[in-house]
Design a protein around this motif. Structure first.
Motif, PDB file in Angstrom:
ATOM      1  N   LYS A   1       0.810  -1.217   0.000  1.00 55.51           N
ATOM      2  CA  LYS A   1       0.000   0.000   0.000  1.00 55.51           C
ATOM      3  C   LYS A   1       0.846   1.270   0.000  1.00 55.51           C
ATOM      4  O   LYS A   1       1.931   1.314   0.588  1.00 55.51           O
TER       5      LYS A   1
ATOM      6  N   CYS B   1       0.040   1.554  12.771  1.00 57.03           N
ATOM      7  CA  CYS B   1      -1.330   1.060  12.670  1.00 57.03           C
ATOM      8  C   CYS B   1      -2.256   2.106  13.266  1.00 57.03           C
ATOM      9  O   CYS B   1      -2.273   2.304  14.482  1.00 57.03           O
ATOM     10  N   ARG B   2      -3.016   2.779  12.417  1.00 54.23           N
ATOM     11  CA  ARG B   2      -3.883   3.840  12.915  1.00 54.23           C
ATOM     12  C   ARG B   2      -5.082   3.282  13.678  1.00 54.23           C
ATOM     13  O   ARG B   2      -5.735   4.002  14.421  1.00 54.23           O
ATOM     14  N   CYS B   3      -5.379   1.982  13.500  1.00 56.33           N
ATOM     15  CA  CYS B   3      -6.479   1.376  14.251  1.00 56.33           C
ATOM     16  C   CYS B   3      -6.050   0.986  15.664  1.00 56.33           C
ATOM     17  O   CYS B   3      -6.888   0.703  16.511  1.00 56.33           O
TER      18      CYS B   3
ATOM     19  N   PHE C   1      -5.394  -6.974  12.927  1.00 55.40           N
ATOM     20  CA  PHE C   1      -5.719  -5.882  11.999  1.00 55.40           C
ATOM     21  C   PHE C   1      -7.182  -5.504  12.184  1.00 55.40           C
ATOM     22  O   PHE C   1      -7.994  -6.288  12.663  1.00 55.40           O
ATOM     23  N   GLN C   2      -7.495  -4.272  11.789  1.00 53.37           N
ATOM     24  CA  GLN C   2      -8.894  -3.839  11.777  1.00 53.37           C
ATOM     25  C   GLN C   2      -9.252  -3.400  10.356  1.00 53.37           C
ATOM     26  O   GLN C   2      -9.835  -4.148   9.597  1.00 53.37           O
ATOM     27  N   CYS C   3      -8.832  -2.183   9.972  1.00 54.19           N
ATOM     28  CA  CYS C   3      -9.144  -1.765   8.600  1.00 54.19           C
ATOM     29  C   CYS C   3      -8.320  -2.551   7.590  1.00 54.19           C
ATOM     30  O   CYS C   3      -8.725  -2.760   6.457  1.00 54.19           O
ATOM     31  N   GLY C   4      -7.130  -3.017   7.977  1.00 55.25           N
ATOM     32  CA  GLY C   4      -6.309  -3.859   7.112  1.00 55.25           C
ATOM     33  C   GLY C   4      -5.377  -3.123   6.171  1.00 55.25           C
ATOM     34  O   GLY C   4      -4.595  -3.761   5.477  1.00 55.25           O
ATOM     35  N   TYR C   5      -5.424  -1.790   6.153  1.00 55.34           N
ATOM     36  CA  TYR C   5      -4.607  -1.063   5.177  1.00 55.34           C
ATOM     37  C   TYR C   5      -3.115  -1.246   5.437  1.00 55.34           C
ATOM     38  O   TYR C   5      -2.331  -1.417   4.508  1.00 55.34           O
ATOM     39  N   CYS C   6      -2.725  -1.258   6.696  1.00 53.47           N
ATOM     40  CA  CYS C   6      -1.301  -1.383   7.033  1.00 53.47           C
ATOM     41  C   CYS C   6      -0.844  -2.828   7.076  1.00 53.47           C
ATOM     42  O   CYS C   6       0.353  -3.106   7.170  1.00 53.47           O
ATOM     43  N   THR C   7      -1.798  -3.778   7.021  1.00 58.46           N
ATOM     44  CA  THR C   7      -1.485  -5.180   7.290  1.00 58.46           C
ATOM     45  C   THR C   7      -0.446  -5.793   6.351  1.00 58.46           C
ATOM     46  O   THR C   7       0.443  -6.517   6.813  1.00 58.46           O
TER      47      THR C   7
ATOM     48  N   ASP D   1      -6.324 -11.573  15.398  1.00 53.76           N
ATOM     49  CA  ASP D   1      -7.028 -10.360  14.976  1.00 53.76           C
ATOM     50  C   ASP D   1      -6.064  -9.176  14.950  1.00 53.76           C
ATOM     51  O   ASP D   1      -6.336  -8.122  15.533  1.00 53.76           O
TER      52      ASP D   1
END
Length: 262
Positions: A115, A230-232, A175-181, A173
């Motif tokens: 990303k 990780c912004r989440c 990750f949340q939004c997954g963008y940084c994953t 778990d």
């Protein structure tokens, strides 16, 4: 003889409608299919009823994967021939000498798992593995990867079998939004080799003493993963996921699936 459709996977009606409604998006649509944002944009520019009249089968179109072809850019300045391996496959490209590895992966090879977050090397979302070392692909020039081996998030699994780090991230778990994953997982995979090789970090007690391997405490993991943001705020779960892969025994989950209905 009738002229062949430029986009054989689309019906003539679908092709004509898309060319009329989203002419500036056609290159991407041809390369990777209709995305959610394309669908929303269609609604924005046409309205529901007009969209239905133009694209009656839009749901089938969105579900259909269009063929991915490596497309040469329209204009290349300072072109350089690049030969390298990406996820085990040899690639040969003509790239602009100023093009980053991230843009090469995403725009030329359609590997969009890596990303583009800050695009300044500060968030870690673009992390990939270059010759077994993690790098920020947004700060790495593609031409410096000549004859090297690049592994992205798409190349970690073997067939349908996930990499242990991917499995652990799912279990905990991480990750949340997954963008940084993707960047988090690539960084974590490379971190395993760093620990195995005894490479020091900022929190290593004695950096002058070379060890055969490093046992990763939670503090070591947090420090070594500090370049991935990780912004989440899923950091505790990310640490647990890495600790399980690094250690010899399972780490208990700290969450459970919700039961019943609300």
């Amino acid at each position: 003889m009738e002229e062949q459709s430029k986009f054989p996977e689309l019906s003539e009606a679908e092709q004509k409608a898309l060319e009329e409604l989203l002419p500036e998006e056609m290159t991407e649509i041809i390369a990777s299919g209709i995305k959610r944002r394309h669908f929303l944009k269609l609604f924005a520019v046409t309205g529901t009823s007009l969209l239905a009249a133009h694209l009656l089968g839009i749901e089938q179109l969105m579900a259909r994967a269009l063929p991915i072809e490596q497309q040469a850019p329209l204009l290349i300045e300072n072109g350089v021939n690049l030969a390298f391996k990406v996820n085990g496959t040899a690639q040969q490209l003509l790239v602009d000498s100023r093009m980053t590895l991230l843009d090469t992966l995403r725009e030329r090879l359609n590997l969009t798992g890596s990303k583009k977050g800050c695009d300044h090397g500060q968030c870690g979302a673009c992390t990939v593995i270059l010759d077994d070392k993690r790098v920020l692909s947004c700060l790495t020039l593609a031409v410096t990867c000549e004859d090297k081996k690049v592994t992205t998030i798409e190349g970690l699994a073997i067939g349908n079998e996930l990499h242990p780090m991917q499995t652990s991230f799912i279990k905990h778990d991480g990750f949340q939004c997954g963008y940084c994953t993707p960047g988090q997982i690539c960084s974590a995979v490379a971190l395993m080799d760093e620990a195995k090789n005894g490479e020091a970090s900022y929190v290593t007690a004695d950096v002058r003493r070379k060890k055969r391997s490093v046992t990763l405490s939670d503090e070591e993991i947090r420090e070594r993963m500090s370049g991935n943001i990780c912004r989440c705020g899923a950091y505790p779960n990310i640490v647990d996921a890495i600790r399980e892969v690094h250690g010899d025994k399972a780490v208990a989950q700290v969450w459970q699936f919700a039961e019943g209905t609300i």
